[in-house]
Design a protein around this motif. Sequence first.
Motif, PDB file in Angstrom:
ATOM      1  N   LEU A  50       0.854  -1.183   0.000  1.00 46.17           N
ATOM      2  CA  LEU A  50       0.000   0.000   0.000  1.00 46.17           C
ATOM      3  C   LEU A  50       0.891   1.234   0.000  1.00 46.17           C
ATOM      4  O   LEU A  50       1.721   1.397   0.895  1.00 46.17           O
ATOM      5  CB  LEU A  50      -0.919   0.009   1.230  1.00 46.17           C
ATOM      6  CG  LEU A  50      -1.781   1.258   1.437  1.00 46.17           C
ATOM      7  CD1 LEU A  50      -2.776   1.426   0.287  1.00 46.17           C
ATOM      8  CD2 LEU A  50      -2.528   1.185   2.763  1.00 46.17           C
ATOM      9  N   ALA A  51       0.727   2.077  -0.997  1.00 43.67           N
ATOM     10  CA  ALA A  51       1.572   3.266  -1.110  1.00 43.67           C
ATOM     11  C   ALA A  51       1.209   4.278  -0.028  1.00 43.67           C
ATOM     12  O   ALA A  51       0.172   4.185   0.633  1.00 43.67           O
ATOM     13  CB  ALA A  51       1.409   3.882  -2.500  1.00 43.67           C
ATOM     14  N   SER A  52       2.064   5.274   0.141  1.00 38.98           N
ATOM     15  CA  SER A  52       1.814   6.326   1.142  1.00 38.98           C
ATOM     16  C   SER A  52       0.593   7.152   0.761  1.00 38.98           C
ATOM     17  O   SER A  52       0.229   7.235  -0.418  1.00 38.98           O
ATOM     18  CB  SER A  52       3.038   7.224   1.271  1.00 38.98           C
ATOM     19  OG  SER A  52       3.335   7.840   0.025  1.00 38.98           O
ATOM     20  N   TRP A  53      -0.026   7.760   1.754  1.00 42.88           N
ATOM     21  CA  TRP A  53      -1.308   8.449   1.535  1.00 42.88           C
ATOM     22  C   TRP A  53      -1.202   9.558   0.504  1.00 42.88           C
ATOM     23  O   TRP A  53      -2.152   9.815  -0.245  1.00 42.88           O
ATOM     24  CB  TRP A  53      -1.827   8.996   2.862  1.00 42.88           C
ATOM     25  CG  TRP A  53      -0.963  10.085   3.445  1.00 42.88           C
ATOM     26  CD1 TRP A  53       0.077   9.943   4.302  1.00 42.88           C
ATOM     27  CD2 TRP A  53      -1.091  11.489   3.194  1.00 42.88           C
ATOM     28  NE1 TRP A  53       0.631  11.164   4.607  1.00 42.88           N
ATOM     29  CE2 TRP A  53      -0.073  12.129   3.942  1.00 42.88           C
ATOM     30  CE3 TRP A  53      -1.949  12.263   2.423  1.00 42.88           C
ATOM     31  CZ2 TRP A  53       0.095  13.510   3.934  1.00 42.88           C
ATOM     32  CZ3 TRP A  53      -1.786  13.643   2.406  1.00 42.88           C
ATOM     33  CH2 TRP A  53      -0.769  14.251   3.157  1.00 42.88           C
ATOM     34  N   HIS A  54      -0.050  10.253   0.431  1.00 42.41           N
ATOM     35  CA  HIS A  54       0.044  11.366  -0.517  1.00 42.41           C
ATOM     36  C   HIS A  54       0.227  10.883  -1.961  1.00 42.41           C
ATOM     37  O   HIS A  54       0.085  11.668  -2.895  1.00 42.41           O
ATOM     38  CB  HIS A  54       1.188  12.315  -0.132  1.00 42.41           C
ATOM     39  CG  HIS A  54       2.559  11.712  -0.280  1.00 42.41           C
ATOM     40  ND1 HIS A  54       3.176  11.009   0.723  1.00 42.41           N
ATOM     41  CD2 HIS A  54       3.425  11.718  -1.329  1.00 42.41           C
ATOM     42  CE1 HIS A  54       4.364  10.610   0.315  1.00 42.41           C
ATOM     43  NE2 HIS A  54       4.550  11.011  -0.921  1.00 42.41           N
TER      44      HIS A  54
END
Length: 469
Positions: free
Chosen positions: A252-256
């Motif tokens: 899961l990539a970072s929120w930004h």
Amino acid sequence: MNEKSNVSHISGSAVSISHDGSNVSDGYSAFQSREQIINLESKSQLNIDSGNDGHHHVSHPTSYADTLLHLFRGNIGSGLLAMGDAFKNGGIIFAPIMTAILGIICVHAQHLLLNCSEDIYTRMKREKPPGFADTVSLVFEYGPARLRPLAPIMKILVNGFLCITQLGFCCIYIVFIANNVKMICDEYGIHIELSIHMIFVVIPVLILCMVRNLKYLTPFSTVANVLMAVGVGAVLYEATQDLPPVKSREYLASWHQLPLYFGTAVYAFEGIGLVLPLKNEMKNREQFQKPLGVLNVGMVVVASIFVVVGFLGYLKWGDDVAGSLTLNLRPGHVLSTTVQVLITVAMLLTYPLQFYVPIAITWPPLRKKFGQRLPVAKELGYRALMVMLTFILAESIPQLGLFISLVGAISSTALALMFPPIIQLVATYQNNNKIPPYMILKNGLIITLGIFIFIAGTYQSLASIIRAF
């Protein structure tokens, strides 16, 4: 073709063109905002007949298989090659799941648009089914009294987003072509700045865009589709070689990064303007929306291809995956160079077809005001001006992946996720004087998702573009 009008056809839209090439219909709103797919003079050419049953007829209707093929050709294009970058911004576990969910939502929105168009067509007994912008406008025009003044604005908004989308595609094509040409030149020791390559690219683009008659652009579409199919197949083959383990990639990539994923994914899925013309051309139109009809079956296949390409692209190249998978091919190899040439030529030939749509929407009103004298010369000048606009924007934002995400967030989101549920709510209230709670909840969630992607995707794309400079 008679002297009064040539009925041309692209993307399934009926476009009447007079002997001087000017538009004489309002059918431009039906243009789809994906790859141009349907030949002008083929069995999918649209001619309107007045049947005894009062229904819209096509002189050369398409079969189930024909329409399915057109749906594939219209949805599989430049967005497909960006899915690796999308998965990098989403994560190798999150992105496939979310892509499937987005696909379901986008197809549901397409069904909403089709249903509203069919309802308008049936109730108003129109000569032909309305296109995208006309459907939205008519729903408001014949909706609740308080919303009727919004009808012209809604039509302008839809056509405006179509223009933004198409011109965005054109900008992306310039960046895409220049990047691939630069890679090929670098292999042979010709090192030139990307911005200089864009200048060289815009010259043939400018020449191609001086073609005013749509029928002369049709062979370009056919050749481009063949080249794209071969190129994508070769990219997939390369992406399956020597794959690393899945655990080596971010789940899961970072929120930004997530807004960038959503922008690119919606860009790839945003083929909603394609569905109305395809349905209207079918011999048995009811086969388009059945559970195992063209739309559902076709989009399941398209979504599956997006997931496979995105998954393999990110798994293969990881954080180094580029805005187009062609840019990740190994330099110096015959296969890599061949693929880059094929897809570059395909994009070059597709540019004037995508460019035709905003010109078709914006030039007719300008022609009425300013084109009474020397209309052809003024149209050519206007075309040149618009090409240069896309060139300037491409020079300003040469980051291909960020550009694709920005276009997807700004315009594709509105067309694919926001307008369809809105018009269903308006039409339902007008017909029943109430809206079922489940429909309010469902459509509210879709619209909220669209607003989130629009705001967050646009902000993050612009912020990333600014950081890149």
